[in-house]
Enzyme design. Structure first.
Site, mmCIF file in Angstrom:
data_model
loop_
_atom_site.group_PDB
_atom_site.id
_atom_site.type_symbol
_atom_site.label_atom_id
_atom_site.label_comp_id
_atom_site.label_asym_id
_atom_site.label_seq_id
_atom_site.Cartn_x
_atom_site.Cartn_y
_atom_site.Cartn_z
ATOM 1 N N LYS A 156 56.108 -6.450 9.369
ATOM 2 C CA LYS A 156 56.504 -7.578 10.217
ATOM 3 C C LYS A 156 55.663 -7.778 11.475
ATOM 4 C CE LYS A 156 59.868 -10.057 8.579
ATOM 5 N NZ LYS A 156 60.218 -11.455 8.817
ATOM 6 N N ASP B 206 66.874 -8.489 12.145
ATOM 7 C CA ASP B 206 67.683 -7.442 11.513
ATOM 8 C C ASP B 206 66.909 -6.130 11.528
ATOM 9 O OD1 ASP B 206 66.148 -8.855 9.614
ATOM 10 O OD2 ASP B 206 67.966 -9.840 8.893
HETATM 11 C C1 PLP Z 1 61.163 -5.189 5.203
HETATM 12 C C2 PLP Z 1 61.334 -6.642 5.042
HETATM 13 N N1 PLP Z 1 60.976 -7.211 3.893
HETATM 14 C C3 PLP Z 1 61.122 -8.530 3.693
HETATM 15 C C4 PLP Z 1 61.642 -9.351 4.673
HETATM 16 C C5 PLP Z 1 61.834 -10.805 4.380
HETATM 17 O O1 PLP Z 1 61.051 -11.652 5.159
HETATM 18 P P1 PLP Z 1 61.504 -13.143 5.420
HETATM 19 O O2 PLP Z 1 62.716 -13.118 6.293
HETATM 20 O O3 PLP Z 1 60.332 -13.784 6.039
HETATM 21 O O4 PLP Z 1 61.843 -13.741 4.113
HETATM 22 C C6 PLP Z 1 62.031 -8.792 5.892
HETATM 23 C C7 PLP Z 1 62.579 -9.628 6.968
HETATM 24 O O5 PLP Z 1 62.962 -9.187 8.011
HETATM 25 C C8 PLP Z 1 61.880 -7.411 6.084
HETATM 26 O O6 PLP Z 1 62.239 -6.822 7.238
#
Ligand code: PLP
Length: 407
Positions: A80, A127
């Site tokens: 992220k 989150d």
């Molecule tokens: C580890 C991880 N994977 C995938 C996502 C999904 O990303 P998005 O909210 O852009 O769909 C998040 C989002 O916080 C995440 O923390």
């Protein structure tokens, strides 16, 4: 858990009406190259591994499985930070009126720049991983950061954000309401701006930068796969909360392989499957999921699609899948102990769901229809993204070591 008692996977092929494809250009190869150069200016920068799961792919009857391991990203255990750091830099470049190429890490973190732009407070909701990335970047720039986290966030994830010198609280709100709170707080304060990883009507510039930031991960994976001798992925499974990540990955690979687009499968947690529900609804308008959205997959617990990403996904994604928690728990165990000879990967709850899904589709006769629809066979080279490592080590152990399957 007894298999019969498990919730089933739900899926739908994309039959949405096509619309003007105006957001695809955001993820053009030249744009991703520029973002990659920006990230390479960070002393923490190192390409994360692309693991080839050769024995697992042979076991499942596929040509190849490649898995990008983002647990090695900047020491933050998740992808992220790529988005938050790039968006903050672009925001600063809009203040100083300089091209982003003039703002590498050494300039961004300099006292000179800090004196020039003064104190800024970056607000965000998260989150876990996004807020940690924004707090990390703000801290490096000697700036302030305020983070709101939804109910259900674990203390460990809160501590990760607090450790970056941010002000952070767990709110009695769900993710989408935390976003609204961060937005209204940022609007009411001087020299404050919200750096949010999702877009809505009227708030699009910063989330577009965030998606472009994720382009570094896609570009690396693409280049690494070529080094393994694979020309292009035939299928990409990508997990989604608001869909910014999925839109970015889809956008990168659609631009790059426009004559032969990989089939992209968008994978959500069933309690927060707003993109799947949007595909089911059929008009092309994004649909919203509300409530607490409690799931093991904290990072995917978002109920309101990112409008920019949805624009890309509705025009290009192949399939939308809604997954119960057991799929993610299964994926975590498969990656922790893959077929003999394959390198194990520490993949967290939101990172491993695509592996669990791929395995289930290929081994459970109940899901033969989706396997056939996707054309998954011995000619398929599948790309997966393990977007986080053990971001909550205690929960990771309770799932992988002790067999926990769902919340
Ligand atoms: C580890 C991880 N994977 C995938 C996502 C999904 O990303 P998005 O909210 O852009 O769909 C998040 C989002 O916080 C995440 O923390």
């Amino acid at each position: 858990m007894n298999k019969e008692k498990k919730n089933k996977l739900k899926w739908i092929s994309n039959n949405l009406p096509k619309t003007e494809d105006k957001n695809l250009i955001l993820m053009s190869p030249s744009q991703s190259k520029q973002v990659h150069e920006f990230h390479m200016s960070f002393p923490q920068y190192k390409e994360t591994p692309l693991v080839r799961l050769s024995n697992m792919s042979a076991h499942l009857g596929l040509k190849d499985i490649f898995l990008k391991d983002e647990s090695y990203r900047f020491g933050l255990n998740a992808f992220k930070v790529l988005g938050g750091s790039y968006a903050i830099a672009r925001y600063i470049s809009s203040i100083t009126d300089e091209d982003i190429s003039k703002l590498p890490y050494s300039v961004l973190t300099s006292d000179e720049l800090r004196n020039k732009i003064g104190e800024i407070t970056f607000y965000t909701a998260t989150d876990g991983n996004h807020g940690r990335g924004v707090a990390w970047a703000a801290n490096k720039l000697n700036q302030k950061c305020v983070v709101y986290m939804p109910a259900g966030t674990t203390q460990t994830r809160l501590n990760h954000v607090l450790n970056e010198n941010a002000t952070a609280t767990i709110e009695a709100l769900n993710y989408d309401d935390c976003v609204r709170k961060a937005y209204s707080q940022s609007q009411s304060k001087e020299n404050a701006i919200i750096i949010q990883d999702t877009a809505w009507d009227g708030y699009e510039e910063i989330p577009a930068w965030i998606m472009q930031g994720y382009g570094t991960m896609a570009l690396e994976a693409d280049t690494q796969m070529q080094k393994y001798g694979c020309e292009r992925p035939t299928h990409i499974f990508i997990q989604a909360g608001v869909g910014s990540l999925a839109g970015a990955v889809q956008g990168y690979f659609t631009n790059k392989y426009s004559d032969c687009e990989p089939k992209v499968v968008v994978v959500e947690a069933e309690v927060a499957d707003c993109l799947y529900k949007s595909a089911i609804e059929g008009s092309g308008n994004p649909q919203i999921v509300g409530g607490d959205m409690l799931t093991l997959m904290n990072g995917l617990a978002c109920g309101e699609p990112c409008t920019i990403a949805w624009g890309i996904l509705k025009n290009h994604a192949d399939t939308f899948v809604s997954c119960p928690d057991w799929v993610s728990a299964l994926g975590m165990r498969l990656l922790a102990a893959p077929s003999k000879g394959d390198a194990p990967v520490t993949s967290g709850e939101s990172g491993a769901v695509t592996m669990g899904l791929l395995y289930t589709i290929l081994t459970d006769p109940e899901y033969k229809d989706i396997k056939e629809k996707l054309g998954l066979d011995e000619n398929s080279s599948v790309m997966l993204f393990s977007t986080e490592g053990d971001t909550d080590p205690e929960r990771y152990r309770s799932i992988v070591w002790e067999g926990m399957d769902s919340l």
